[in-house]
Design a protein around this motif. Sequence first.
Motif, PDB file in Angstrom:
ATOM      1  N   VAL A 217       0.884  -1.171   0.000  1.00 36.32           N
ATOM      2  CA  VAL A 217       0.000   0.000   0.000  1.00 36.32           C
ATOM      3  C   VAL A 217       0.920   1.218   0.000  1.00 36.32           C
ATOM      4  N   ASN A 218       0.950   1.932  -1.114  1.00 35.50           N
ATOM      5  CA  ASN A 218       1.797   3.130  -1.244  1.00 35.50           C
ATOM      6  C   ASN A 218       3.246   2.837  -0.835  1.00 35.50           C
ATOM      7  N   ALA A 219       3.836   1.878  -1.544  1.00 33.20           N
ATOM      8  CA  ALA A 219       5.182   1.421  -1.189  1.00 33.20           C
ATOM      9  C   ALA A 219       6.223   1.816  -2.231  1.00 33.20           C
ATOM     10  N   GLU A 220       6.000   2.916  -2.940  1.00 25.65           N
ATOM     11  CA  GLU A 220       6.913   3.290  -4.024  1.00 25.65           C
ATOM     12  C   GLU A 220       8.346   3.517  -3.537  1.00 25.65           C
ATOM     13  N   ARG A 221       8.501   3.997  -2.316  1.00 29.08           N
ATOM     14  CA  ARG A 221       9.833   4.269  -1.775  1.00 29.08           C
ATOM     15  C   ARG A 221      10.542   2.981  -1.369  1.00 29.08           C
TER      16      ARG A 221
ATOM     17  N   VAL B 160       2.692  -8.993  -6.510  1.00 27.58           N
ATOM     18  CA  VAL B 160       2.424  -7.822  -5.674  1.00 27.58           C
ATOM     19  C   VAL B 160       0.923  -7.774  -5.407  1.00 27.58           C
ATOM     20  N   ALA B 161       0.557  -7.994  -4.152  1.00 31.57           N
ATOM     21  CA  ALA B 161      -0.848  -7.947  -3.745  1.00 31.57           C
ATOM     22  C   ALA B 161      -1.117  -6.551  -3.193  1.00 31.57           C
ATOM     23  N   ASP B 162      -1.738  -5.714  -3.999  1.00 28.76           N
ATOM     24  CA  ASP B 162      -1.855  -4.301  -3.659  1.00 28.76           C
ATOM     25  C   ASP B 162      -3.222  -3.967  -3.060  1.00 28.76           C
ATOM     26  N   GLY B 163      -3.166  -3.225  -1.948  1.00 29.92           N
ATOM     27  CA  GLY B 163      -4.386  -2.866  -1.236  1.00 29.92           C
ATOM     28  C   GLY B 163      -4.891  -1.472  -1.542  1.00 29.92           C
ATOM     29  N   GLY B 164      -4.638  -0.964  -2.758  1.00 30.37           N
ATOM     30  CA  GLY B 164      -5.178   0.336  -3.155  1.00 30.37           C
ATOM     31  C   GLY B 164      -4.177   1.463  -3.143  1.00 30.37           C
ATOM     32  N   SER B 165      -2.975   1.226  -3.654  1.00 29.43           N
ATOM     33  CA  SER B 165      -1.937   2.264  -3.676  1.00 29.43           C
ATOM     34  C   SER B 165      -2.349   3.438  -4.551  1.00 29.43           C
ATOM     35  N   GLN B 166      -1.997   4.643  -4.096  1.00 33.06           N
ATOM     36  CA  GLN B 166      -2.288   5.867  -4.839  1.00 33.06           C
ATOM     37  C   GLN B 166      -1.018   6.514  -5.386  1.00 33.06           C
TER      38      GLN B 166
END
Length: 227
Positions: A17-21, A44-50
């Motif tokens: 979740v919002n793990a770009e860094r 990658v199991a994503d929980g709604g990254s913005q």
Amino acid sequence: HRICHYAAMVSVVIPTVNAERLLPRCFDSLIAAAVRGVVREVIVADGGSQDATLAIADAAGAQIVHTRKGRAQQLIQGAGIAKSDWLLFLHPETALEPGWEVEAESFMDQAVMERPRAAVFRFALEDFGATARRAEAKAHLRTALFALPYGDQGLLIPKRLYHKIGGYRGLSHMEDADIVRRIGRRRLVTLRARAVNTARPPKGALRAFAHTLLHTLRVPSRVVAKL
């Protein structure tokens, strides 16, 4: 030889979740294993990254599955589409140290010949301070005494054992402690390779101790999460 090599193929599941860094560092630690043929796929199991998490995952060739937010649910759905006989659950803030795949492959090849077992890595922090060393020592002691590693140490587990124990449960907290308790001390190995985590504010010592104590006393995970 072909049987062992096939058994050693791994599906890596990363909840985001919002793990770009964080994600590029995590991905980098998997490259050598992918080249070696140990890592078959990264999910990658994503929980709604913005943020740019999904773009980074796509550029790296990872398979993306969209889930509800909640790490346990993300891990469950990621594991549900994995194709390999082994699963490696890894947090995005965690990077496995160089050479981990050699030890992991040896462990997996040996596990094929024996009863199924799971493995975690030694906890480490990407920090040079004394506080980080104390945190590492506490994690090592917790793992050694209580067989209670946390999710930031990774979890390498045969898919058949994962399903046998019921996999991750849809808990709101402490899904990592819950699953390793069901794996059990006799089926859990700590590898020498380190799982190096990004530096972060330390958790409350009293809260962490309470979590460990309650799980050691076999208090149900759902009750621990509510407390």
